[in-house]
Scaffold this active site. Structure first.
Site, mmCIF file in Angstrom:
data_model
loop_
_atom_site.group_PDB
_atom_site.id
_atom_site.type_symbol
_atom_site.label_atom_id
_atom_site.label_comp_id
_atom_site.label_asym_id
_atom_site.label_seq_id
_atom_site.Cartn_x
_atom_site.Cartn_y
_atom_site.Cartn_z
ATOM 1 N N ASP A 1 4.057 -14.307 11.910
ATOM 2 C CA ASP A 1 2.728 -14.818 11.563
ATOM 3 C C ASP A 1 1.764 -13.619 11.625
ATOM 4 O OD1 ASP A 1 0.180 -15.884 11.515
ATOM 5 O OD2 ASP A 1 0.677 -17.607 12.769
ATOM 6 N N GLU B 1 0.827 -1.218 0.000
ATOM 7 C CA GLU B 1 0.000 0.000 0.000
ATOM 8 C C GLU B 1 0.856 1.261 0.000
ATOM 9 O OE1 GLU B 1 -3.164 -0.010 2.921
ATOM 10 O OE2 GLU B 1 -3.258 2.172 2.929
ATOM 11 N N HIS C 1 -2.233 9.906 -1.364
ATOM 12 C CA HIS C 1 -2.515 8.580 -1.917
ATOM 13 C C HIS C 1 -2.575 8.630 -3.435
ATOM 14 C CE1 HIS C 1 -3.405 4.953 0.223
ATOM 15 N NE2 HIS C 1 -3.879 5.620 1.256
ATOM 16 N N LYS D 1 -7.260 -0.593 11.771
ATOM 17 C CA LYS D 1 -6.630 -1.074 10.525
ATOM 18 C C LYS D 1 -5.404 -0.228 10.212
ATOM 19 C CE LYS D 1 -6.079 -1.403 5.833
ATOM 20 N NZ LYS D 1 -5.312 -0.534 4.932
#
Ligand code: MEV
Length: 451
Positions: free
Chosen positions: A302, A108, A400, A286
């Site tokens: 992991d 991202e 972005h 998030k």
């Protein structure tokens, strides 16, 4: 004379008859101005110097071919190849007075830049301070078919020393290192399928993530528990809600470096929104995990276990809540904290086998899993600060879109200098779309072809 050498070392120079000579290096800094403007090769050179990487280690990372087919085929099943994602390095991180360059593997755009910017702001008032619990993981043993579950609970607790000894016999090396099964909890659950007794082993995993050690111990003690209670054991498995293996970080973000007192208030308001609304909170958390997981992936952790643990921890009160807090101190600066489960290891798993993960761990320079956990908490906090600042001010789309436009241009077939030209044109037109990128590319190519 003291001079700031570009790679981040603070070198001490001595004037000798024939000129200046370096006589020592007192410390190194992760503050590398203009790092983002360099080429990947130049950046890697600086990281190599900072972390003391060998030629071989540096070229492994730079080659984009870090994992051989043979090794991949031994890691998972039905292998057909490999999938490479970008590895970036966040700068400016000062954690417990020590400078770290942070390797981040992520697809991202903006995440690495955002972490670096937030770390720069936090540096003004001393960076991040962190702490962690001992690396205790919990293994669950599900006992069913007991008519008197509270009696069974007592029986298991009375056998605690025997159960712990049997668990520890499975991993003498871990015990030798100071780890091993340390405690046992037992709870009775009233479930859809009737009452169950859940025995929980608390295992100090030291520098391992611990899933293998804990699962082995749970499987080993299950027959003993069955024998003592005359019940039937089904599941014997680690829980990813690693509530006894927490990492914490805090920071003070200077109000001027943030952009003013109003920015402090805006960020607190954004945090309050997340605290009040699970829909916003999921995205808030998030954003934190953008940073945590990027470091996790780079160091071969992991990532699914970390995600599961973080979100379950966020919901532990029954109300899904932010993993961070933001408030204002007496000086009007912004104070941030984070606390989350951090089941990470340095031995075993991909950390120990994936060649690039090994180099990334060396770049971080961490000596223990607990140190890695704390760095990841600090990165999560920085990532959240960057997101809240951007969201509460200009929004995140501006930054972005620049990278997004470049990606679209590449996908449409642009190469070399054409990538930026196509991207700039789409941004100027506010039409960042694949079809438009193709059109612009065709227009440019036809202009070049004309005599
Ligand atoms: C995007 O990957 C992450 C953010 O949505 C996080 C947030 O909203 O806090 C920007």
């Amino acid at each position: 004379m003291i001079d700031l050498f570009y790679a981040g070392w603070v070198n001490i120079y001595l004037r000798l008859e024939w000129g200046w000579s370096v006589v020592g290096s007192v410390s190194k800094t992760s503050q590398i101005p203009g790092f983002y403007r360099l080429s990947p090769v130049e950046r890697l050179k600086l990281v190599k110097e900072f972390a003391g990487l060998s030629e071989e280690e540096a070229s492994l990372v730079g080659s984009m071919k870090g994992l051989s087919l043979e090794l991949a085929d031994r890691m998972i099943e039905n292998v057909i190849g490999g999938m490479t994602i970008p590895l970036g390095v966040a700068v400016n991180f000062l954690i417990n007075g020590k400078d770290y360059l942070i390797p981040m593997a992520i697809e991202e755009p903006s995440v690495v830049a955002a972490a670096s910017n937030a770390a720069k702001i936090c540096r003004v008032k001393g960076g991040f301070t962190t702490s962690a619990t001992p690396p205790i993981m919990i293994g669950q043993i599900q006992l069913t078919s007991v008519v008197d579950p509270n009696w069974a609970k007592m029986v298991i607790l009375e056998s605690k020393e025997e159960i712990l000894a049997l668990a520890n016999a499975q991993d003498p090396m871990l015990v030798k290192l100071g780890g091993g099964a340390k405690d046992l909890d037992v709870k009775v659950l009233h479930t859809l399928a009737g009452p169950m007794v859940i025995a929980e082993l608390h295992v100090d995993c030291r520098d391992a993530m611990g899933a293998n050690a804990v699962n082995t111990m749970c499987e080993a003690v299950a027959p003993l528990i069955e024998q003592k209670t005359r019940g039937k054991v089904y599941l014997r498995i680690i829980t990813n809600l690693a509530s006894k293996r927490l990492a914490r970080a805090k920071t003070v973000a200077d109000k001027r470096a943030l952009g003013g007192s109003n920015v402090v208030d805006d960020i607190i308001s954004a945090y309050a929104f997340a605290a009040a609304d699970p829909y916003r909170c999921a995205t808030h958390n998030k954003g934190i995990m953008n940073g945590v997981i990027a470091v996790a992936l780079a160091t071969g952790q992991d990532t699914r276990a970390l995600e599961a643990g973080a979100h379950a921890y966020a919901a532990r009160s029954g109300h899904y809540s932010p993993l961070t807090t933001w408030e204002k101190n007496e000086e009007g600066d912004l104070v941030g904290t984070i606390e989350l489960p951090m089941a990470v290891g340095l031995i075993g798993g991909a950390t120990a086998t994936h060649p690039v993960a090994k180099v990334c761990t060396k770049i971080l320079g961490v000596k223990s899993a607990v140190e890695l956990a704390q760095i990841m908490a600090a990165v999560g906090l920085a990532q959240n600060l960057a997101a809240l600042r951007a969201l509460s001010q200009e929004g995140i789309q501006k930054g972005h879109m620049k990278l997004h436009a470049r990606n679209i241009a590449v996908a449409a077939g642009a190469e070399g200098s054409l990538v930026d030209i196509v991207a700039q044109k789409m941004i100027a037109e506010r039409r960042i779309r694949f079809d438009r990128a193709k059109e612009i590319l065709e227009e440019l190519k036809s202009v070049v072809k004309q005599p």
